[in-house]
Design a protein around this motif. Structure first.
Motif, PDB file in Angstrom:
ATOM      1  N   ARG A   1      -5.753  12.421  19.367  1.00 39.23           N
ATOM      2  CA  ARG A   1      -4.858  12.437  20.543  1.00 39.23           C
ATOM      3  C   ARG A   1      -4.084  11.127  20.681  1.00 39.23           C
ATOM      4  N   LEU A   2      -4.555  10.086  20.024  1.00 40.64           N
ATOM      5  CA  LEU A   2      -3.939   8.763  20.192  1.00 40.64           C
ATOM      6  C   LEU A   2      -2.954   8.424  19.084  1.00 40.64           C
ATOM      7  N   LYS A   3      -2.620   9.414  18.276  1.00 37.16           N
ATOM      8  CA  LYS A   3      -1.609   9.160  17.243  1.00 37.16           C
ATOM      9  C   LYS A   3      -0.703  10.375  17.090  1.00 37.16           C
TER      10      LYS A   3
ATOM     11  N   GLY B   1       2.730  12.593  22.960  1.00 34.92           N
ATOM     12  CA  GLY B   1       1.789  11.987  23.899  1.00 34.92           C
ATOM     13  C   GLY B   1       1.304  13.076  24.844  1.00 34.92           C
TER      14      GLY B   1
ATOM     15  N   PRO C   1       1.999   3.246  23.053  1.00 35.96           N
ATOM     16  CA  PRO C   1       1.654   4.267  22.069  1.00 35.96           C
ATOM     17  C   PRO C   1       0.300   3.930  21.451  1.00 35.96           C
ATOM     18  N   GLY C   2      -0.537   4.933  21.326  1.00 32.53           N
ATOM     19  CA  GLY C   2      -1.853   4.710  20.743  1.00 32.53           C
ATOM     20  C   GLY C   2      -2.935   4.401  21.758  1.00 32.53           C
TER      21      GLY C   2
ATOM     22  N   ARG D   1      -5.207   4.982  25.302  1.00 32.75           N
ATOM     23  CA  ARG D   1      -5.702   5.937  26.300  1.00 32.75           C
ATOM     24  C   ARG D   1      -5.810   5.156  27.614  1.00 32.75           C
TER      25      ARG D   1
ATOM     26  N   ASN E   1      -1.460   8.152  24.337  1.00 35.37           N
ATOM     27  CA  ASN E   1      -0.353   7.963  23.393  1.00 35.37           C
ATOM     28  C   ASN E   1       1.003   8.182  24.065  1.00 35.37           C
ATOM     29  N   CYS E   2       1.093   7.799  25.339  1.00 37.27           N
ATOM     30  CA  CYS E   2       2.326   8.031  26.103  1.00 37.27           C
ATOM     31  C   CYS E   2       3.124   6.754  26.235  1.00 37.27           C
TER      32      CYS E   2
END
Lengths: 349, 349
Positions: free
Chosen positions: A123-125, A129, A201-202, A204, A338-339
């Protein structure tokens, strides 16, 4: 005519309603009645952001996965899919799910498949996002308003029924008067939003809430409109509404609006339908009231609707609804994966 | 910034204000401060009605007599002369006098010349009808609002001074929040208007008041406007204002408005000046609030002003003011002599 406040939640007011007991509204309106056995509902906004065309397929896959997850045990009673482009230029798809009982939501959220998906490192890449904004207000802490009994959208679609015509509408302050909690509580904002990590980005990031954060979802359904009414809505009313939504996007933070999304319902192929809504998070109910009551952008929106009502001689096919939650901290959960840093409540913190 | 409520009249609220203590209005506004030694003011509307051309000279003579009477001992601090044509087609001239202390008004009213004129049998015959509507509110029972410190009209012209920018404005409910009496009183209307005689030409009729009858005088002064602002006011705002005033004339009673007069200030030769105001009597403050907040006619007026404010970038030469009294029965006196049956509060009874 009856009170918007459910019988079991009425209590002696220490804070008087704005309208007196013998007030009679100039036209009818209705509220959703949640089943008596529920004490708390859940409204979950699951969002995926992407830049088209690169991220589009990944976003669609994400929505498909969510739809699967939202099936099975403890499924929500209603879901909407809606789209908007945020100020950073990202497309956002929101799948919005309503449970009429928070206990079912909690079981659903604790399901291994749900939990595993949201906590997976993937979810983090990647090109998308994801975020989830979940409000689970007690029945005292939210209110609804629908223009006709057939105008059920949002939380009203998981309600047991629609009320009789209610008393507390047609004046400024009705929103507050409909909230059961307002009988004894000023509903002031307390505390501040804060983040547990740096948004990037990346990352949480969870947003720690503050007391009495306010969410409004306010929508319009023009599927049944025709002829002159349709022309007036699309040609005169909607442009003013869009302009007001744009003002909130650009200038919201200066007046207490953390984020505003003017969204269009879309079908599975992302084709727009004739339903839209604005949803916005506010620091306090009072700041939402002040914008609605006195800011030229909302006065223009309100004036446009009122003018339309007059031109159509009070016989509208346009359907309107809203729902407003003033949430305690234990009724709020916000997480961004990832937003970009201006996503949703990240911007407000 | 300070409260609109004078220091000596502030008390613990049993009825919360609509705005919270940390509310900050979006633009400044001011109120009139009456001298501390006064506890009660007087606002007297002396009216003469006639049909031109026959009655015009008699009406002018009447105004001249009143001006003489209003001189001498215990004269009012300010007078206005204004004109309108009522729904029955009669011209009406009103000489409006303000005293900053009701004791001076009472001495003036008891003067032999004043008393003799109003009680003379000639008042009940001839081409004109006369009336007097006198409100003498305690300081707790009226409020004012002026858009700039130089925008003093009406009762503000007998005030000792103008306040600092005040807090309670810029939202719906500010009018009520500015009224000192609203701190502890819902200001509900109680009782009914009643007459002591049948209204007809030749009759002297007094209207027995009811508790919390409400009078608003709300005015605009465009003497200083120029260019674009003037064009917008006269071309866009004033026509909408006039239409709203017309609605109240025609339909007021159905929504609690006993009578509305949209008046133009005139000079001694009855030439109109660039000042106008609406004055209306309402059964209750709440009914006035409801019309102002939700009726399309007033929403249009408000929207027009707000649009103008935006177009002029918040820098207006137009001056605005209002004064609102919610009167106890002992603060009201209404008498009509030789007047048609739809005059003033006769219509409301």
């Amino acid at each position: 005519m009856e009170s918007a406040i459910p019988t079991q939640l009425r209590c002696p007011r220490t804070r008087p309603a704005r309208a007196s007991e013998d007030y009679v509204p100039p036209y009818p309106a209705f509220v959703a009645r949640i089943k008596d056995s529920a004490t708390q509902v859940a409204m979950a906004y699951f969002g995926v952001q992407y830049r088209a065309p690169g991220g589009k397929q990944a976003a669609l896959d994400c929505i498909a996965t969510w739809k699967t997850l939202l099936g099975g045990s403890d499924a929500p009673g209603h879901q909407d899919l809606a789209h908007y482009v945020d100020d950073a230029g990202f497309d956002n798809l929101l799948l919005i799910a309503y449970w009429d009982d928070v206990t079912a939501y909690r079981r659903w959220d604790a399901r291994p498949d749900t939990s595993a998906w949201w906590n997976h490192p993937d979810r983090l890449k990647g090109d998308i996002g994801c975020y989830r904004e979940v409000l689970s207000p007690r029945l005292a802490n939210f209110e609804t308003l629908i223009s006709t009994p057939d105008s059920r959208h949002g939380v009203a679609l998981v309600a047991e029924k629609v009320s009789e015509p209610i008393q507390e509408h047609g004046y400024w302050g009705g929103m507050r008067d409909r909230l059961p909690s307002s009988q004894t509580d000023a509903l002031r904002a307390e505390g501040k939003l804060s983040l547990d990590a740096k948004p990037a980005p990346g990352a949480r990031v969870r947003v720690a809430p503050h007391e009495n954060l306010t969410l409004i979802r306010s929508g319009q359904d023009w599927t049944q409109t025709q002829g002159n009414e349709r022309d007036i809505y699309l040609g005169e009313v909607e442009p003013v509404l869009r302009e007001g939504m744009g003002f909130l996007n650009a200038n919201g933070p200066s007046i207490g609006c953390y984020v505003n999304r003017y969204m269009r319902h879309v079908d599975d192929k992302l084709q727009p339908t004739e339903l839209s809504f604005g949803m916005s998070y506010w620091r306090s109910l009072e700041q939402l009231e002040r914008w609605a009551e006195s800011h030229p952008t909302h006065v223009a929106i309100f004036g446009g609707f009122m003018s339309m009502v007059q031109k159509m001689n009070f016989d509208l096919k346009l359907r309107l609804y809203h729902e407003v939650t003033v949430a305690k901290t234990d009724e709020q959960f916000f997480e961004y994966l990832n937003c970009h840093p201006a996503t949703g409540l990240l911007r407000g913190a």
